[in-house]
Scaffold this active site. Structure first.
Site, mmCIF file in Angstrom:
data_model
loop_
_atom_site.group_PDB
_atom_site.id
_atom_site.type_symbol
_atom_site.label_atom_id
_atom_site.label_comp_id
_atom_site.label_asym_id
_atom_site.label_seq_id
_atom_site.Cartn_x
_atom_site.Cartn_y
_atom_site.Cartn_z
ATOM 1 N N PHE A 101 0.739 -1.202 -0.007
ATOM 2 C CA PHE A 101 0.168 -0.233 0.022
ATOM 3 C C PHE A 101 0.739 1.224 -0.032
ATOM 4 O O PHE A 101 1.982 1.314 0.820
ATOM 5 C CB PHE A 101 -1.065 -0.105 1.101
ATOM 6 C CG PHE A 101 -2.006 1.009 1.272
ATOM 7 C CD1 PHE A 101 -3.055 0.905 0.313
ATOM 8 C CD2 PHE A 101 -1.703 2.158 2.036
ATOM 9 C CE1 PHE A 101 -4.003 2.122 0.234
ATOM 10 C CE2 PHE A 101 -2.840 3.249 1.863
ATOM 11 C CZ PHE A 101 -3.705 3.119 1.040
ATOM 12 N N ASP B 174 2.533 -4.641 8.539
ATOM 13 C CA ASP B 174 1.037 -3.731 8.463
ATOM 14 C C ASP B 174 -0.155 -4.638 8.217
ATOM 15 O O ASP B 174 -0.383 -5.482 7.318
ATOM 16 C CB ASP B 174 1.106 -2.732 7.089
ATOM 17 C CG ASP B 174 0.120 -1.894 6.944
ATOM 18 O OD1 ASP B 174 -0.972 -1.912 7.567
ATOM 19 O OD2 ASP B 174 0.037 -0.896 6.213
ATOM 20 N N ARG C 22 -12.760 -4.342 -6.179
ATOM 21 C CA ARG C 22 -12.506 -5.180 -5.065
ATOM 22 C C ARG C 22 -13.636 -5.187 -4.166
ATOM 23 O O ARG C 22 -14.500 -4.331 -3.797
ATOM 24 C CB ARG C 22 -11.442 -4.168 -4.130
ATOM 25 C CG ARG C 22 -10.779 -4.872 -2.849
ATOM 26 C CD ARG C 22 -9.671 -3.865 -2.293
ATOM 27 N NE ARG C 22 -10.367 -2.522 -1.859
ATOM 28 C CZ ARG C 22 -9.756 -1.964 -0.817
ATOM 29 N NH1 ARG C 22 -8.365 -2.347 -0.234
ATOM 30 N NH2 ARG C 22 -10.274 -0.850 -0.050
ATOM 31 N N TYR D 201 -10.260 1.475 11.183
ATOM 32 C CA TYR D 201 -11.590 1.667 10.416
ATOM 33 C C TYR D 201 -12.022 0.788 9.517
ATOM 34 O O TYR D 201 -13.040 0.771 8.674
ATOM 35 C CB TYR D 201 -11.525 3.149 9.846
ATOM 36 C CG TYR D 201 -10.341 3.478 8.936
ATOM 37 C CD1 TYR D 201 -10.576 3.147 7.655
ATOM 38 C CD2 TYR D 201 -9.403 4.248 9.133
ATOM 39 C CE1 TYR D 201 -9.469 3.372 6.612
ATOM 40 C CE2 TYR D 201 -8.448 4.567 8.449
ATOM 41 C CZ TYR D 201 -8.342 4.125 7.122
ATOM 42 O OH TYR D 201 -7.431 4.621 6.250
ATOM 43 N N LYS D 202 -11.193 -0.353 9.191
ATOM 44 C CA LYS D 202 -11.790 -1.181 8.293
ATOM 45 C C LYS D 202 -12.565 -2.377 8.995
ATOM 46 O O LYS D 202 -13.505 -2.168 9.405
ATOM 47 C CB LYS D 202 -10.137 -1.851 7.464
ATOM 48 C CG LYS D 202 -9.536 -0.632 6.617
ATOM 49 C CD LYS D 202 -8.565 -1.292 5.791
ATOM 50 C CE LYS D 202 -7.619 -0.150 5.288
ATOM 51 N NZ LYS D 202 -8.348 0.228 4.135
#
Lengths: 413, 413
Positions: free
Chosen positions: A129, A200, A372, A225-226
């Site tokens: 990412f 990560d 996705r 937040y995921k």
């Protein structure tokens, strides 16, 4: 594993028998929406509004400054950190909830390079990412350019490790493909090279079982937040293995990481333990929402979540391949080698996703050509996976994606 | 200025005629409490719970990921930054709301030292708020120890400036005494030495008029949870003067500071303008509360607030001196030379403050012997200042502070 269902009725039957079925009720999901974007923003837990109301109106509004003590605000980073740690196989005292993932990676990588002073190479992955690569650039530039960032691939990773490798920064589950590294094996190889391993966990925490302590991981960061359902821009977290904490010195040495923040000493003296990973004052409103989100995952348990997640991604991948030959599977076909998402490639992926969203199936687009879909097993059902493929078929059949409003790109998708 | 009132009735009359009187109704203050701690945690604006309810239940809960575009989440750091900038004499495009004050100071000081590569001294003040000194230590350590941190005093500041000075970091209003620097004059002297000026506005933003552009300030940071009423641990802010933005490179180079965050480019390329001061994903719940808090200040206007603030601090200082000779004024006696607070010294300050809090007067203690009282003119009345002195007189008369429960120290005060 239960065989992959091949009819919508079979999906309904699986949902009816799903041991995690009741957990869907813990979320306030909009009617008629198939939400497959919990890997970008987890949905609202039903309990969050009432907890926030209490934190805002009673704790802040009425009890005011006293709440730092009386409502445990000052302990929130460690308390919520321990709750996250429990989902990651980390014993208490090793995880703090604070700041953003990017800021926490800055702390972790800076500390790691200081712990390997003779070594000058940071290894990451070209397909990591981007913020992880950008932060590595930032750390390296500030350290005077003595270090080099090597952008490896999963295939060239081992060859990139050597006596100069100080630290390796990898995202456990790839944000674009869902491919998942073998954490214990990679960590062991990095250690064999004498380097420190930083994971990560943005797409892992709350999504797949992780055993940080058992795998001997050195440092890790991740996102609230995921799959942790902490709300938009929720605080992130940082893990520092206990054996490294005494040597862990990070440059964001703000007062909340001091051994005695309220003694107002003139010089920085890091707190014992994970406390030294903190910097500024914790964002209590955001922390409170994160705490609820983490509890929704903890209530289900990671093993049960993983079993359902593999069933859902297998169902979606199989149906998409069978019914939509126009798209290519971009995720590993073996569920054990991927996280909780499925990515499909289509040359018009952006517009296809806009058309899907308009039909109530919310996934997201990742440049250049990736559709996705995240399958958070806390609230996603087998029928949702089935229906998502049906809608995708409709969009492809009708060529709805050709419509100009789906082609016009927005800032965030 | 109106003469200082000498009776409670005169205070009531001033409150009845106060042009800011209606603004108190914008806050949800607990009954019977005299709140003089808005310089530590601003109180709850009445509108905040309903705004948060909307952001949480409708924007997050219903509109989900789409809210990044449709509800302007992605623009929040710049939009709220501009609103804060308007209170600080900063034209739009120079302030971003993000992260904590400590993290923002790390960005600002790192960038400043990179802009003065030949210079090796950072000047601050020994009595600065400790996190500023700790962060300066952190930056210097990470840059390899080439720089030195000089802890000056207001009296030795000019002598500390020289051809090696790269940057000066000062807090505009001292957290412990309330003493306020002459921002334009100090900034000019720092510039005359060829150095960059970084102001910490933690106790200034929303409390005293500031003219960043006019004073030629280079960089500034500040806090959202004090006089801006943004809530516990609210996001902080950073100011980068437009003329420096092209050269401003900060090491916390996360994806939200990238020129094209959603292009997922492999290398960092900073955004134009203030955007490059951003790092990770903005904390939307906390940002929303901050936006309401900032609006409570903007609705009143800084000039009117300053006039009332000087009247309140003058009243409290005069009455405390007249009625409580046991305490010493630790703040400047000239209201023009102090911020919106009054500090009093007493050898048993910790216990005295605990006893006061139990009597409904909430201020705070700062080590070793300071009673600190903030007078936020948005909601503090003249009678509050009067009553606070009366309660202090009672605590001293009864020696209530001797009670063991007031002597036992808590983690945060």
């Amino acid at each position: 594993m239960t065989p992959i269902p091949t009819t919508r009725a079979a999906c309904e039957a699986l949902d009816a028998a799903d041991p995690l079925r009741a957990h869907r009720d813990a979320f306030d999901l909009p009617a008629g929406v198939v939400y497959l974007d919990g890997n970008s923003l987890g949905p609202l837990p039903r309990r969050t509004p009432e907890v926030l109301r209490d934190v805002v109106s009673r704790q802040w509004g009425h009890d005011l400054i006293r709440s730092w003590n009386s409502h445990g605000w000052i302990d929130a980073p460690r308390r919520i950190g321990d709750a996250i740690g429990a989902l990651l196989g980390a014993a208490p005292g090793q995880v703090a909830a604070a700041d953003s993932t990017s800021v926490n990676l800055f702390k972790a990588l800076s500390a790691a390079l200081a712990m390997r002073p003779g070594r000058t190479v940071v290894v990451s992955e070209a397909e990591n990412f981007p913020t992880d690569l950008y932060i590595a650039e930032g750390v390296i530039a500030q350290l005077g350019g003595r270090h080099t960032l090597v952008r490896a691939t999963p295939d060239t990773l081992d060859a990139a490790l050597g006596p100069d490798t100080a630290a390796v920064v990898l995202t456990h589950v790839n944000y674009r493909t869902g491919a998942m590294y073998d954490m214990p094996a990679v960590t062991a190889r990095v250690h064999a090279a004498g380097a420190l391993m930083i994971w990560d966990l943005a797409h892992s925490a709350g999504a797949v079982p992780v055993a940080l302590d058992e795998a001997g991981v050195d440092l890790a960061v991740g996102c609230g937040y995921k799959y942790l359902n902490g709300g938009p821009g929720a605080p992130a977290f940082i893990y520092v293995a206990e054996r490294h904490q005494a040597a862990f010195r990070q440059p964001l040495s703000g007062w909340l990481g001091h051994a005695a923040p309220f003694a107002f000493e003139p010089a920085y003296r890091p707190a014992d333990g994970i406390g030294r990973a903190l910097c500024g004052t914790p964002a209590i409103l955001a922390m409170s929402a994160l705490e609820v989100g983490v509890s929704t995952v903890a209530a289900a348990g990671m093993e049960a979540l993983r079993a359902k997640s593999m069933a859902l991604t297998s169902l979606f991948a199989a149906e998409a391949s069978a019914r939509c030959p126009e798209v290519q599977l971009a995720s590993p076909s073996d569920p054990a080698q991927r996280g909780s998402q499925i990515c499909l490639r289509h040359p018009e992926a952006y517009a296809v996703m806009q058309a899907l969203i308009d039909r109530g199936v919310i996934g997201d687009f990742r440049t250049p050509d990736v559709l996705r879909f995240g399958f958070a097993p806390l609230y996603v059902r087998h029928v949702d996976a089935w229906d998502a493929v049906s809608r995708l078929r409709e969009v492809l059949d009708t060529e709805a994606w050709r419509r100009p409003e789906y082609q016009a790109r927005k800032a965030v998708t």
